[in-house]
Structures are given as structure tokens and as C-alpha cells.
Design an enzyme around this catalytic site. Structure first.
Site, PDB file in Angstrom:
ATOM      1  N   ARG A 101     -52.657   6.690  10.187  1.00  0.00           N
ATOM      2  CA  ARG A 101     -51.785   8.172  10.222  1.00  0.00           C
ATOM      3  C   ARG A 101     -52.672   8.944  11.363  1.00  0.00           C
ATOM      4  O   ARG A 101     -53.843   9.009  11.217  1.00  0.00           O
ATOM      5  CB  ARG A 101     -52.043   8.783   8.867  1.00  0.00           C
ATOM      6  N   HIS A 128     -42.333  10.191  10.546  1.00  0.00           N
ATOM      7  CA  HIS A 128     -42.958   9.388   9.201  1.00  0.00           C
ATOM      8  C   HIS A 128     -41.988   8.591   8.519  1.00  0.00           C
ATOM      9  O   HIS A 128     -41.470   8.783   7.662  1.00  0.00           O
ATOM     10  CB  HIS A 128     -43.138  10.891   8.331  1.00  0.00           C
ATOM     11  N   GLN A 131     -41.903   7.348   4.993  1.00  0.00           N
ATOM     12  CA  GLN A 131     -41.543   8.040   3.907  1.00  0.00           C
ATOM     13  C   GLN A 131     -40.102   8.178   3.784  1.00  0.00           C
ATOM     14  O   GLN A 131     -39.416   7.963   2.795  1.00  0.00           O
ATOM     15  CB  GLN A 131     -41.788   9.548   4.295  1.00  0.00           C
ATOM     16  N   ASP A 231     -39.217  20.181   3.459  1.00  0.00           N
ATOM     17  CA  ASP A 231     -40.549  19.790   3.701  1.00  0.00           C
ATOM     18  C   ASP A 231     -41.305  20.955   3.813  1.00  0.00           C
ATOM     19  O   ASP A 231     -40.623  22.040   3.859  1.00  0.00           O
ATOM     20  CB  ASP A 231     -40.720  18.736   4.861  1.00  0.00           C
ATOM     21  N   CYS A 272     -40.899  15.160   0.146  1.00  0.00           N
ATOM     22  CA  CYS A 272     -41.802  13.831   0.479  1.00  0.00           C
ATOM     23  C   CYS A 272     -43.162  14.394  -0.115  1.00  0.00           C
ATOM     24  O   CYS A 272     -43.886  13.555  -0.282  1.00  0.00           O
ATOM     25  CB  CYS A 272     -42.061  13.901   2.102  1.00  0.00           C
ATOM     26  N   ARG A 300     -42.738   5.240  -2.393  1.00  0.00           N
ATOM     27  CA  ARG A 300     -43.622   4.754  -1.351  1.00  0.00           C
ATOM     28  C   ARG A 300     -44.282   3.366  -1.369  1.00  0.00           C
ATOM     29  O   ARG A 300     -44.354   2.416  -0.423  1.00  0.00           O
ATOM     30  CB  ARG A 300     -44.688   5.906  -0.938  1.00  0.00           C
TER      31      ARG A 300
HETATM   32  N1  NVA Z   1     -44.537  17.555   7.745  1.00  0.00           N
HETATM   33  C1  NVA Z   1     -45.501  17.198   7.018  1.00  0.00           C
HETATM   34  C2  NVA Z   1     -45.316  15.752   6.049  1.00  0.00           C
HETATM   35  C3  NVA Z   1     -46.495  15.638   5.009  1.00  0.00           C
HETATM   36  C4  NVA Z   1     -46.503  14.214   4.265  1.00  0.00           C
HETATM   37  C5  NVA Z   1     -46.790  17.126   7.806  1.00  0.00           C
HETATM   38  O1  NVA Z   1     -46.928  16.638   8.746  1.00  0.00           O
HETATM   39  O2  NVA Z   1     -47.848  17.625   7.190  1.00  0.00           O
HETATM   40  N1   CP Z   2     -45.609  12.325   1.506  1.00  0.00           N
HETATM   41  C1   CP Z   2     -46.751  11.954   2.192  1.00  0.00           C
HETATM   42  O1   CP Z   2     -46.993  11.141   3.058  1.00  0.00           O
HETATM   43  O2   CP Z   2     -48.014  12.564   1.412  1.00  0.00           O
HETATM   44  P1   CP Z   2     -49.497  12.409   1.733  1.00  0.00           P
HETATM   45  O3   CP Z   2     -49.689  13.378   2.866  1.00  0.00           O
HETATM   46  O4   CP Z   2     -50.201  12.752   0.663  1.00  0.00           O
HETATM   47  O5   CP Z   2     -49.813  11.020   1.937  1.00  0.00           O
END
Ligand code: NVA
Ligand code: CP
Length: 329
Positions: A101, A128, A131, A231, A272, A300
Site C-alpha cells: 500500500r 484499489h 477492494q 467512499d 470500502c 477482502r
Molecule cells: N479512497 C480511500 C480508500 C480507503 C480504503 C483512500 O484512499 O483513503
Molecule cells: N477498505 C480498506 O482498504 O480499508 P483499510 O484502509 O482499513 O485497509
């Protein structure tokens, strides 16, 4: 050379279906596959916060017979300036896959260009994709499963409301198009998807029988859909813009009971997570009967286990043509 999963269209339509079918099978028999038996180690690196991704990858790797090595990347030598390439060379001499990540997509692409083991995108600023596999699995479970035809998701519809320029919007466009779905994005004109991603989704949809719509009209977007999605309005890395990313900008796209009433009769709500009740979604929706967010969060685990198993099972396809060409041939 390994196959990587850096964005949603790294799997063809047929391959995505194989992964989802395996994920569905793993929901029934959780310990059926052991690709990391040994145990083999899988590195899981985080440059950003995480709850679900951290837990589901760590748990999934153990359930596949392996040993997860969860690394806060900032606390590794990368945090002090060691290059992505050198870090990758060290990791790939020892681990069987790398999950990362991070921020810009170019970072994970650089890792994949050096890695001799599968690299999996656990969220970047742009995509992502893990997800979306979980979300597609959740929608398939709720709309007749995957067993009732070659492409049970094909022809299903989903509408995403809110920040149309973020990683979730981009991955819904690509992943939904790969699945042959009708994907609709409703967002303010200032926060529409990257035109290149939209063009790519349109190209894929033309090959899979799906369709893609971007609009600033949330009511038109949700009309009759099978799934309504949203989201956070403030993604990780955008904290400095938090005061501007509020109801003045995105309020019309908040998922309310009124909007859900315009979706299909059996429409489900997905998010998500993490969610901000009273912002992008009303508490009555996310905590109400249409919400499948806890199934989605559990999925997930199943989706990523299936993905990792599939990537280990398909090590030598790096010279295959790109996803669209493969799906068209
Ligand atoms: N769009 C959000 C998704 C979190 C899982 C982010 O990037 O923070
Ligand atoms: N949806 C998701 O990726 O959650 P986290 O940021 O908690 O991993």
C-alpha cells in the site's frame, strides 16, 4: 516471470471470473488451498494507514499456509531513502510475494518491474483493485452468485457517488468494465475520473459488453441499479484539503434513503470503509437493511486469498498480451 496485480485490468474478464469463483469456493471451504505451505513468507508493506487490508492479508496468508511479514515501510530503510528497486531486490530473494500500500502508482510499477515474485497493489493514490475484487464478490453473492452463467456479473449495474477522481472510482471503472457491468460514476465536474482511466474503461467495456457513464447527476446515476457505492470524501494523503472536501462540494452525492429509494428494488449498498456517517453516507443507509458492508469487509479475505492463489498458479504469463487484447482474442 511472475504475474502482478497492480490495477484492475491486469486480469482479463475470464481471469477475473476465475479469481472470483475461487474466492466463492474459499468462502465455503476456507482452508482448501495452501499455496504458501512451507511456510513461505509474504511481505505486506504499508506506507499508509490500514485496518481491513492489514488484517485480511495477514489472516489470508496464514490461511494459505504461509507466514505474513507486515512491514511499516516508513520504519524500514525505505523510510530513510533506500530505493524501491534495491528494497525489491532484497525482498524477492526471500519472500514469495509482495503486497504494498503506497502513494503514486508509479512506485508500485517500479517495484513490479524489478520483482521476481508477484506484486499486489493494496491501494495506491490511483487504484484499489483488491477492494474491487471483494466488492464484485459481494455483488455476485447478492445478485445470484457466479454459478448461473458464464458472466453472472455481466449486465449488472452499479453507481458510485462522490469523489470521482479517487482510487475507488478508478478501480470501479476498470474492474466493473472487466466484469462486463454497467458502471456509473456521479461526481462534481471538478472531481471526475482521470480521462485516461475513463477511456480505458470504455475500451474494455466495448469488448466485454459492459458500459460506462460519468455524470454530475446522482439521481440519474442510481436509477434502477443493483448496487450503490460510495467512499470517503477525503482520501489518505488529502488531509490538507479536508475543509474544502466537505458537503459544499460533495453533499449532493451523499447516499441517503431518498437516493437508495431510486435504485433497484433489491439494491445493495457498499462502502470500502472506513465510513463517515452523516458525510458520504447516512447512518440509516449504512446501518440499514440494504447495507452489505460487513460481508464486503469479510470478502477482502476471500478475494485476496483467491488472488494470491491464482497468481502463484499462473507464474509464467508475463509475456502474454495485455488484458484487453487477451479478452478480445
Ligand atoms: N479512497 C480511500 C480508500 C480507503 C480504503 C483512500 O484512499 O483513503
Ligand atoms: N477498505 C480498506 O482498504 O480499508 P483499510 O484502509 O482499513 O485497509
Amino acid at each position: 516471470m511472475p504475474r502482478h496485480f497492480l490495477k484492475d485490468d491486469d486480469l482479463t474478464s475470464a481471469e477475473q471470473k476465475e479469481v472470483l469463483e475461487l474466492a466463492l469456493a474459499l468462502t465455503e471451504d476456507r482452508f482448501a488451498r495452501r499455496p504458501f505451505a512451507g511456510p513461505r513468507t509474504v511481505a505486506v508493506l504499508f506506507d499508509k494507514s490500514s485496518t481491513r487490508t492489514r488484517v485480511s492479508f495477514a489472516t489470508g496468508i496464514v490461511e494459505l499456509g504461509g507466514s505474513p511479514l507486515v512491514i511499516e515501510a516508513g520504519a524500514s530503510q525505505m523510510g530513510r531513502g533506500e530505493s524501491i528497486a534495491d528494497t525489491t531486490r532484497v525482498l524477492t530473494r526471500q519472500v514469495s510475494a509482495i503486497v504494498w500500500r503506497t502513494f503514486g502508482q508509479e512506485r508500485i510499477e517500479e517495484m513490479a518491474s524489478v520483482a521476481t515474485v508477484p506484486v499486489i497493489n493494496a491501494l495506491t493514490d490511483e487504484y484499489h483493485p483488491c477492494q474491487i475484487l471483494a466488492d464484485l464478490l459481494t455483488i455476485a453473492q447478492r445478485t445470484g452468485g457466479l454459478a448461473d452463467g458464464d458472466q453472472a456479473l455481466a449486465g449488472r449495474s452499479m453507481a458510485y457517488l462522490g469523489d470521482g477522481a479517487n482510487n475507488m472510482a478508478h478501480s470501479y471503472l476498470l474492474g466493473g468494465a472487466v466484469a462486463g457491468m454497467d458502471v456509473r460514476i456521479a461526481a462534481p465536474a471538478t472531481h471526475r475520473p482521470d480521462p485516461a482511466v475513463l477511456a480505458r474503461a470504455e475500451e474494455i467495456a466495448a469488448a466485454t459488453g459492459g458500459s460506462v457513464l460519468v455524470t454530475d447527476d446522482p439521481v440519474a446515476a442510481v436509477a434502477g441499479v443493483d448496487a450503490v457505492l460510495t467512499d470517503t470524501w477525503v482520501s489518505m494523503g488529502q488531509e490538507d484539503e479536508k475543509s474544502a472536501r466537505d458537503a459544499d462540494l460533495f453533499g449532493a452525492y451523499a447516499v441517503t434513503d431518498e437516493l437508495m429509494a431510486r435504485a433497484g428494488e433489491t439494491a445493495v449498498f457498499l462502502h470500502c470503509l472506513p465510513a463517515y456517517r452523516g458525510k458520504e453516507v447516512a447512518a440509516s443507509v449504512i446501518d440499514g437493511p440494504a447495507s452489505v458492508v460487513w460481508d464486503e469487509a469479510e470478502n477482502r479475505l476471500h478475494a485476496q486469498k483467491a488472488l494470491m492463489t491464482w497468481l502463484v498458479d499462473h507464474p509464467d504469463d508475463a509475456t502474454a498480451p495485455h488484458a484487453l487484447e487477451r479478452s478480445a482474442s
